[in-house]
Structures are given as C-alpha cells and as structure tokens.
Motif scaffolding. Structure first.
Motif, mmCIF file in Angstrom:
data_model
loop_
_atom_site.group_PDB
_atom_site.id
_atom_site.type_symbol
_atom_site.label_atom_id
_atom_site.label_comp_id
_atom_site.label_asym_id
_atom_site.label_seq_id
_atom_site.Cartn_x
_atom_site.Cartn_y
_atom_site.Cartn_z
ATOM 1 N N ASN A 90 31.897 47.322 35.216
ATOM 2 C CA ASN A 90 32.438 46.507 34.124
ATOM 3 C C ASN A 90 31.402 45.444 33.783
ATOM 4 N N ASP A 118 33.920 33.831 39.637
ATOM 5 C CA ASP A 118 33.014 32.744 39.239
ATOM 6 C C ASP A 118 31.666 33.261 38.731
ATOM 7 N N ARG A 171 35.245 42.311 42.975
ATOM 8 C CA ARG A 171 35.851 41.547 41.883
ATOM 9 C C ARG A 171 34.848 40.508 41.382
ATOM 10 N N TRP A 172 34.952 40.217 40.107
ATOM 11 C CA TRP A 172 34.090 39.239 39.462
ATOM 12 C C TRP A 172 34.722 37.871 39.681
ATOM 13 N N TRP A 181 35.124 44.308 38.937
ATOM 14 C CA TRP A 181 33.746 44.274 38.448
ATOM 15 C C TRP A 181 33.115 45.660 38.578
ATOM 16 N N HIS A 222 31.380 43.420 31.200
ATOM 17 C CA HIS A 222 31.877 42.267 30.450
ATOM 18 C C HIS A 222 33.212 41.772 30.991
ATOM 19 N N PRO A 223 33.267 41.461 32.293
ATOM 20 C CA PRO A 223 34.530 40.901 32.791
ATOM 21 C C PRO A 223 34.791 39.566 32.112
ATOM 22 N N ILE A 224 36.046 39.311 31.813
ATOM 23 C CA ILE A 224 36.368 38.077 31.094
ATOM 24 C C ILE A 224 37.248 37.141 31.915
ATOM 25 N N ARG A 225 37.901 37.681 32.940
ATOM 26 C CA ARG A 225 38.787 36.851 33.761
ATOM 27 C C ARG A 225 38.249 36.767 35.186
ATOM 28 N N ASN A 226 38.418 35.638 35.786
ATOM 29 C CA ASN A 226 38.088 35.483 37.190
ATOM 30 C C ASN A 226 38.964 36.445 38.001
ATOM 31 N N ASN A 227 38.409 37.090 38.983
ATOM 32 C CA ASN A 227 39.094 38.028 39.872
ATOM 33 C C ASN A 227 39.314 39.404 39.226
ATOM 34 N N GLU A 228 38.705 39.660 38.095
ATOM 35 C CA GLU A 228 38.807 40.968 37.432
ATOM 36 C C GLU A 228 37.933 41.991 38.168
#
Length: 160
Positions: free
Chosen positions: A142, A101, A98-99, A152, A144-150
């Motif tokens: 991914n 921070d 997960r993405w 990756w 271009h993750p845009i949300r924290n915890n998205e």
C-alpha cells in the motif's frame, strides 16, 4: 481451490488479524458454507474484469450451478489467456506491517515480488528499519496509506 483456476493461493490471512478475522471466508466458515476471496487485480486494469469472470465461471461449474454446455459457451467468448490456469504457488502469510506515524518503502515493491533474507524493505519515521528475516514475497503493498495503523504491506512464504 484448484477449481477456481487461479495461479496463486495466499492463505493465512486470519493470522494477520489477531484482533478478529473479518474476512468473507471466516463468515462463510461460521455459517458452514464454502467461501473465498479472490484478488482480481487493480480497478484500473481491464484484465481484472476478465479474470474475475473466469473465476466466477469456474466456481459455478465446480459447484454444478451451471452446465458444462453453458460453461463452454461463455469460455468461447473469452480470450485464451483468461482460461483455466493450474495453481503454480501456495503462499502462506507470515507477517503484516501497519503504517504507524509514517514511513517509506525502499523502492516500489510489486505484488508477489521476491524479497531476499536481509533485504531492507522499508524505513519508519520512528527510525525502525524493516529487514526481511527470511526469503519471502511482497503481498499487496500500500503506497498511499492515509490512516495511522492502516495495513502497509504483507509478507508471504512460498510453500512446497
């Protein structure tokens, strides 16, 4: 799954989401029916539409919802490259990242690209270096993750 005519089968998605499996396969299983999700490609790729159509036709024929005649009539209109393909790989999901921070992948990984044990895959903004623990494949990176915890990216292992 061979009936669908896809080249690869990726399984183990439920193991990537310990907080709950919200896939269509899980819902179908709970209802006692067959279900699957087929990744057909990027929305910008015109081949993805033809690929999806082929998979749908293969499923309808396998389930005996359409006749052989209807199936063949539809395939005559389709380019040869979209016809039935034998499965070449079974891929077992082994890890999801997960993405959190921020972070950056070390290069533009492609879906199904080979990653060797010891390869540096990404760096997080918190200073963590993500290194492949074993030979594996990149799944759905991914960029271009845009949300924290998205989600990756995922890693999968080829099964024999």
């Amino acid at each position: 799954m061979n009936a669908l005519g896809t080249k690869n089968i990726i399984y183990g998605w439920d193991k990537m989401y310990p907080e709950g499996d919200f896939t269509s396969e899980n819902l179908a299983e709970k209802m006692g029916i067959l279900g699957t999700t087929v990744e057909c490609g990027s929305h910008e790729n015109p081949d993805s539409i033809e690929f999806a159509w082929r998979v749908i036709l293969n499923a309808l024929k396998y389930l005996k919802i359409i006749s052989d005649k209807t199936y063949l009539q539809q395939f005559v209109q389709m380019d040869e490259k979209y016809r039935y393909q034998k499965i070449s790989k079974n891929l077992r999901m082994i890890k999801m990242y997960r993405w959190i921070d921020g972070g950056k992948m070390t290069h533009d990984w492609k879906h199904l690209e080979t990653i060797n044990e010891g390869d540096v895959i990404a760096h997080t903004n918190s200073g963590e270096t993500i290194i492949a623990e074993e030979d594996c494949l990149m799944i759905l990176p991914n960029y271009h993750p845009i949300r924290n915890n998205e989600e990756w990216f995922y890693l999968a292992k080829i099964e024999d």
